[in-house]
Design a protein around this motif. Structure first.
Motif, PDB file in Angstrom:
ATOM      1  N   ASN A  39      57.341  24.456  22.439  1.00  0.00           N
ATOM      2  CA  ASN A  39      56.743  25.438  21.542  1.00  0.00           C
ATOM      3  C   ASN A  39      57.278  25.327  20.118  1.00  0.00           C
ATOM      4  O   ASN A  39      57.178  26.257  19.337  1.00  0.00           O
ATOM      5  CB  ASN A  39      56.983  26.851  22.072  1.00  0.00           C
ATOM      6  CG  ASN A  39      58.470  27.204  22.077  1.00  0.00           C
ATOM      7  OD1 ASN A  39      59.326  26.315  22.092  1.00  0.00           O
ATOM      8  ND2 ASN A  39      58.766  28.496  22.070  1.00  0.00           N
ATOM      9  N   GLN A  57      50.747  26.864  19.054  1.00  0.00           N
ATOM     10  CA  GLN A  57      51.400  25.695  19.629  1.00  0.00           C
ATOM     11  C   GLN A  57      51.527  24.616  18.557  1.00  0.00           C
ATOM     12  O   GLN A  57      50.815  24.640  17.550  1.00  0.00           O
ATOM     13  CB  GLN A  57      50.586  25.165  20.809  1.00  0.00           C
ATOM     14  CG  GLN A  57      49.192  24.689  20.446  1.00  0.00           C
ATOM     15  CD  GLN A  57      48.375  24.296  21.654  1.00  0.00           C
ATOM     16  OE1 GLN A  57      48.739  24.572  22.788  1.00  0.00           O
ATOM     17  NE2 GLN A  57      47.242  23.637  21.425  1.00  0.00           N
ATOM     18  N   LYS A  66      46.609  28.541  20.112  1.00  0.00           N
ATOM     19  CA  LYS A  66      46.362  27.979  21.440  1.00  0.00           C
ATOM     20  C   LYS A  66      44.917  28.243  21.860  1.00  0.00           C
ATOM     21  O   LYS A  66      44.258  29.131  21.318  1.00  0.00           O
ATOM     22  CB  LYS A  66      47.300  28.633  22.461  1.00  0.00           C
ATOM     23  CG  LYS A  66      48.770  28.355  22.260  1.00  0.00           C
ATOM     24  CD  LYS A  66      49.574  29.101  23.321  1.00  0.00           C
ATOM     25  CE  LYS A  66      51.075  28.872  23.159  1.00  0.00           C
ATOM     26  NZ  LYS A  66      51.844  29.618  24.181  1.00  0.00           N
ATOM     27  N   THR A 118      41.252  29.090  29.983  1.00  0.00           N
ATOM     28  CA  THR A 118      41.291  29.105  28.517  1.00  0.00           C
ATOM     29  C   THR A 118      40.030  28.545  27.883  1.00  0.00           C
ATOM     30  O   THR A 118      39.893  28.576  26.661  1.00  0.00           O
ATOM     31  CB  THR A 118      42.502  28.299  28.008  1.00  0.00           C
ATOM     32  OG1 THR A 118      42.426  26.965  28.517  1.00  0.00           O
ATOM     33  CG2 THR A 118      43.802  28.948  28.463  1.00  0.00           C
TER      34      THR A 118
END
Length: 346
Positions: A39, A57, A66, A118
């Motif tokens: 990260n 990120q 992200k 996602t």
């Protein structure tokens, strides 16, 4: 164990000018980029790893939001200091929603979410992902639309593009017409859509030896020749394509003009069949039989040049200009032969 090295400013000022960014110490704590965590992004100003903001990120440029996180703000400032966060700000999309391709909005998935939750499930092959209406408004949910015949999804999968191929050949005989209509199923050869049977006859025969280049006692298989030899032979031999003929001649040059190499044999044959005294359609890579010695010994050039003198007493200078070409014959320019561009042998 994390590797930290203390680098004193006076030892690096001769190489870099690094802003201290308000540091109260005369020392920088150096961290190798390889020590950054998943990260963290590498800060080239402080020579250290830095954690990205919440919901972000690492990226090539610094940090980015992200998948599933909406980009609320991004002005390119990713440093952490004593002031409030003023660079990248990310906000998670609502339940069942993902970010649009541009990262500026959230949208639902009509076909469902992927395993990570996602992004939407990918559209079927031959279809594109549509997120906005024609006036730019975000749709209620992602739609998948099939591309029309003769078109296919572009690399982004967001729009259809026509499958326009080259070369474009028209003929009264439909069998000899090529690429007059879009064809998305063509098996491209060196970027061209060509017939399965090139019908080159005795002009060129494809074989493993055509891709071999010999330098001294070593023989190398050329990837470049594998990709371009057959296509160049077809386009030059059948259609006198300028780029293909130049490319074929340069491939002959790569073999150090080995007359028995397929590249040299092919360009020589094409040149013999198409060139005449008045028209030079194909590059000539060899002197005609019996002319090499007479050309080299010719005294038809009447101009004389003298480079008399020694050291700083030279009375004249002979400037040589070198023309540069790419492998496909593209003219790259001309410049004076100096330095390592051109070296004379003793």
């Amino acid at each position: 164990m994390e590797l930290l090295q203390v680098v004193h400013l006076f030892s690096i000022l001769s190489l870099l000018i690094i802003p201290t960014l308000g540091l109260e110490s005369n020392e920088l704590v150096f961290q190798p980029p390889s020590t950054c965590l998943a990260n963290q992004t590498y800060n080239s100003l402080t020579l250290s790893c830095q954690r990205c903001a919440e919901g972000a990120q690492p990226s090539r440029a610094g940090c980015r939001c992200k998948p599933g996180y909406l980009t609320v703000q991004d002005n390119g400032y990713y440093l952490k200091d004593r002031q409030e966060a003023r660079g990248l700000v990310c906000r998670k999309c609502g339940p069942g929603k993902v970010t649009t391709a541009d990262g500026r909005g959230c949208i639902s998935c009509k076909a469902g979410l992927d395993a990570a939750g996602t992004d939407c499930l990918p559209c079927p092959k031959g279809q594109i992902r549509v997120e906005r209406s024609t006036d730019g408004i975000i749709l209620a949910a992602v739609r998948c639309i099939r591309c029309a015949p003769g078109s296919a999804p572009d690399p982004t999968g967001l729009k259809c593009q026509p499958c326009v191929n080259h070369p474009l050949l028209t003929n009264t005989d439909p069998a000899k017409t090529l690429n007059s209509k879009p064809n998305c199923k063509c098996n491209l050869k060196a970027g061209l859509c060509l017939p399965d049977n090139l019908e080159l006859g005795d002009l060129y025969t494809e074989s493993a030896t055509a891709y071999q280049i010999k330098y001294g006692d070593e023989e190398t298989d050329s990837t470049y020749l594998r990709e371009h030899m057959t296509v160049s032979a077809y386009m030059c031999g059948k259609h006198l394509n300028v780029t293909a003929c130049n490319q074929l001649a340069n491939m002959c040059a790569l073999t150090l003009h080995a007359k028995d190499h397929p590249a040299c044999r092919t360009i020589t044959t094409i040149e013999r069949l198409n060139n005449d005294l008045n028209t030079r359609r194909v590059p000539r890579v060899f002197f005609p039989a019996g002319q090499s010695s007479s050309t080299l010994e010719s005294e038809s050039i009447l101009s004389t040049h003298s480079l008399s003198g020694r050291g700083d007493k030279f009375k004249s200078r002979l400037n040589m200009t070198v023309a540069k070409y790419a492998m496909d014959g593209t003219f790259l320019g001309a410049k004076l032969a100096s330095g390592n561009v051109f070296q004379l042998c003793n």
